[in-house]
Design a protein around this motif. Sequence first.
Motif, mmCIF file in Angstrom:
data_model
loop_
_atom_site.group_PDB
_atom_site.id
_atom_site.type_symbol
_atom_site.label_atom_id
_atom_site.label_comp_id
_atom_site.label_asym_id
_atom_site.label_seq_id
_atom_site.Cartn_x
_atom_site.Cartn_y
_atom_site.Cartn_z
ATOM 1 N N PRO A 1 0.837 -1.212 0.000
ATOM 2 C CA PRO A 1 0.000 0.000 0.000
ATOM 3 C C PRO A 1 0.869 1.258 0.000
ATOM 4 C CG PRO A 1 -0.654 -1.493 1.762
ATOM 5 C CD PRO A 1 0.611 -2.039 1.173
ATOM 6 N N LEU A 2 0.385 2.280 -0.637
ATOM 7 C CA LEU A 2 1.038 3.584 -0.597
ATOM 8 C C LEU A 2 0.596 4.242 0.703
ATOM 9 C CD1 LEU A 2 2.787 5.609 -2.110
ATOM 10 C CD2 LEU A 2 0.733 6.441 -3.221
ATOM 11 N N VAL A 3 1.531 4.574 1.595
ATOM 12 C CA VAL A 3 1.208 5.035 2.948
ATOM 13 C C VAL A 3 1.748 6.446 3.162
ATOM 14 C CG1 VAL A 3 1.487 4.582 5.419
ATOM 15 C CG2 VAL A 3 1.308 2.672 3.805
ATOM 16 N N PHE A 4 0.897 7.297 3.744
ATOM 17 C CA PHE A 4 1.283 8.645 4.146
ATOM 18 C C PHE A 4 1.014 8.772 5.630
ATOM 19 C CE2 PHE A 4 -0.108 8.829 -0.241
ATOM 20 C CZ PHE A 4 1.004 9.376 -0.845
ATOM 21 N N ASN A 5 2.049 9.058 6.391
ATOM 22 C CA ASN A 5 1.906 9.193 7.840
ATOM 23 C C ASN A 5 1.479 10.608 8.201
ATOM 24 O OD1 ASN A 5 2.634 6.518 8.539
ATOM 25 N ND2 ASN A 5 4.745 7.042 8.042
ATOM 26 N N THR A 6 0.597 10.699 9.186
ATOM 27 C CA THR A 6 0.104 11.971 9.693
ATOM 28 C C THR A 6 0.263 11.963 11.210
ATOM 29 O OG1 THR A 6 -2.185 11.283 10.108
ATOM 30 C CG2 THR A 6 -1.647 11.961 7.846
ATOM 31 N N PRO A 7 0.096 13.104 11.863
ATOM 32 C CA PRO A 7 0.173 13.114 13.335
ATOM 33 C C PRO A 7 -0.894 12.234 13.996
ATOM 34 C CG PRO A 7 0.369 15.337 12.480
ATOM 35 C CD PRO A 7 0.020 14.460 11.315
ATOM 36 N N LYS A 8 -2.021 12.001 13.309
ATOM 37 C CA LYS A 8 -3.101 11.195 13.889
ATOM 38 C C LYS A 8 -3.035 9.724 13.514
ATOM 39 C CE LYS A 8 -6.391 15.000 14.094
ATOM 40 N NZ LYS A 8 -7.703 15.461 13.666
ATOM 41 N N GLY A 9 -2.167 9.346 12.577
ATOM 42 C CA GLY A 9 -2.087 7.960 12.131
ATOM 43 C C GLY A 9 -1.540 7.888 10.720
ATOM 44 N N SER A 10 -2.253 7.155 9.855
ATOM 45 C CA SER A 10 -1.779 7.039 8.472
ATOM 46 C C SER A 10 -2.942 6.963 7.492
ATOM 47 C CB SER A 10 -0.878 5.812 8.318
ATOM 48 O OG SER A 10 -1.592 4.633 8.604
ATOM 49 N N ILE A 11 -2.666 7.395 6.270
ATOM 50 C CA ILE A 11 -3.579 7.298 5.144
ATOM 51 C C ILE A 11 -2.959 6.268 4.209
ATOM 52 C CG2 ILE A 11 -4.684 8.528 3.238
ATOM 53 C CD1 ILE A 11 -5.293 9.743 6.028
ATOM 54 N N ARG A 12 -3.752 5.313 3.776
ATOM 55 C CA ARG A 12 -3.219 4.270 2.896
ATOM 56 C C ARG A 12 -4.081 4.135 1.648
ATOM 57 N NH1 ARG A 12 -1.845 -0.668 7.079
ATOM 58 N NH2 ARG A 12 -0.690 0.622 8.545
ATOM 59 N N PHE A 13 -3.402 3.937 0.547
ATOM 60 C CA PHE A 13 -4.056 3.542 -0.692
ATOM 61 C C PHE A 13 -3.782 2.047 -0.816
ATOM 62 C CE2 PHE A 13 -3.449 8.031 -1.136
ATOM 63 C CZ PHE A 13 -4.534 8.467 -1.863
ATOM 64 N N GLU A 14 -4.798 1.239 -0.556
ATOM 65 C CA GLU A 14 -4.636 -0.210 -0.522
ATOM 66 C C GLU A 14 -5.169 -0.820 -1.819
ATOM 67 O OE1 GLU A 14 -5.088 -0.760 4.286
ATOM 68 O OE2 GLU A 14 -6.896 -0.919 3.062
ATOM 69 N N TYR A 15 -4.388 -1.705 -2.407
ATOM 70 C CA TYR A 15 -4.740 -2.305 -3.687
ATOM 71 C C TYR A 15 -5.625 -3.529 -3.489
ATOM 72 C CZ TYR A 15 -1.129 0.768 -5.417
ATOM 73 O OH TYR A 15 -0.391 1.880 -5.717
ATOM 74 N N ALA A 16 -6.586 -3.697 -4.409
ATOM 75 C CA ALA A 16 -7.486 -4.850 -4.393
ATOM 76 C C ALA A 16 -7.198 -5.697 -5.628
ATOM 77 C CB ALA A 16 -8.937 -4.385 -4.393
ATOM 78 N N PHE A 17 -7.170 -7.003 -5.438
ATOM 79 C CA PHE A 17 -6.819 -7.929 -6.503
ATOM 80 C C PHE A 17 -8.054 -8.651 -7.022
ATOM 81 C CE2 PHE A 17 -3.236 -7.389 -3.718
ATOM 82 C CZ PHE A 17 -2.149 -7.291 -4.577
ATOM 83 N N ASN A 18 -8.132 -8.767 -8.340
ATOM 84 C CA ASN A 18 -9.142 -9.608 -8.966
ATOM 85 C C ASN A 18 -8.691 -11.062 -8.833
ATOM 86 O OD1 ASN A 18 -11.353 -10.377 -10.460
ATOM 87 N ND2 ASN A 18 -10.404 -9.947 -12.419
ATOM 88 N N LYS A 19 -7.422 -11.278 -9.061
ATOM 89 C CA LYS A 19 -6.727 -12.548 -8.845
ATOM 90 C C LYS A 19 -5.277 -12.176 -8.546
ATOM 91 C CE LYS A 19 -6.068 -13.100 -13.784
ATOM 92 N NZ LYS A 19 -6.288 -13.872 -14.948
ATOM 93 N N PRO A 20 -4.480 -13.077 -8.023
ATOM 94 C CA PRO A 20 -3.097 -12.712 -7.692
ATOM 95 C C PRO A 20 -2.376 -12.065 -8.880
ATOM 96 C CG PRO A 20 -3.609 -14.874 -6.823
ATOM 97 C CD PRO A 20 -4.798 -14.459 -7.664
ATOM 98 N N GLY A 21 -1.813 -10.898 -8.622
ATOM 99 C CA GLY A 21 -1.080 -10.177 -9.650
ATOM 100 C C GLY A 21 -1.941 -9.320 -10.565
#
Length: 156
Positions: free
Chosen positions: A102-122
């Motif tokens: 996931p692409l993660v951005f840390n903030t003072p309150k925690g983190s924001i993540r862009f999490e990828y979803a898979f249709n099938k592996p890869g």
Amino acid sequence: MQKSSQLQSILNVIIFAIVITAQAQYTPVVEPSRQGIVKIIQDQTVLARSYKEVNIFTIEYLNQQQPELKGYASFSFEDVNGMATLFYQRILNGFEETNPLPLVFNTPKGSIRFEYAFNKPGDITHVRLAQYDQQQQLQAYSVLFDRKHLKQLFGI
């Protein structure tokens, strides 16, 4: 004499009401200057929206952790030197990887993540936005967005 005092009281109330109404009508309302408001709507529900105020870029999304409340979560960042375009490109790069983190951005309150979803592996098909607190507990997350939705949100 009593009639004139009652009449004077009524007249004072009317004048007071007119003055309050006149002031309310002329009170200026300052709207923030939002540029590029984009909304992603499905079944008359706004799933996400993004906008830019001066150089602050904001993405708001319908929190799917408690969808019945129809509450929105959001995050903002300063769009300096094309930072929004950089974020968008980094997210898109993950679509090309076999097993991206996931692409993660840390903030003072925690983190924001862009999490990828898979249709099938890869085979990455979508991304969701998620916010975690400092203890890494999920606080909010979005519906899954495809590339077209991401392009709209980032205004690219």
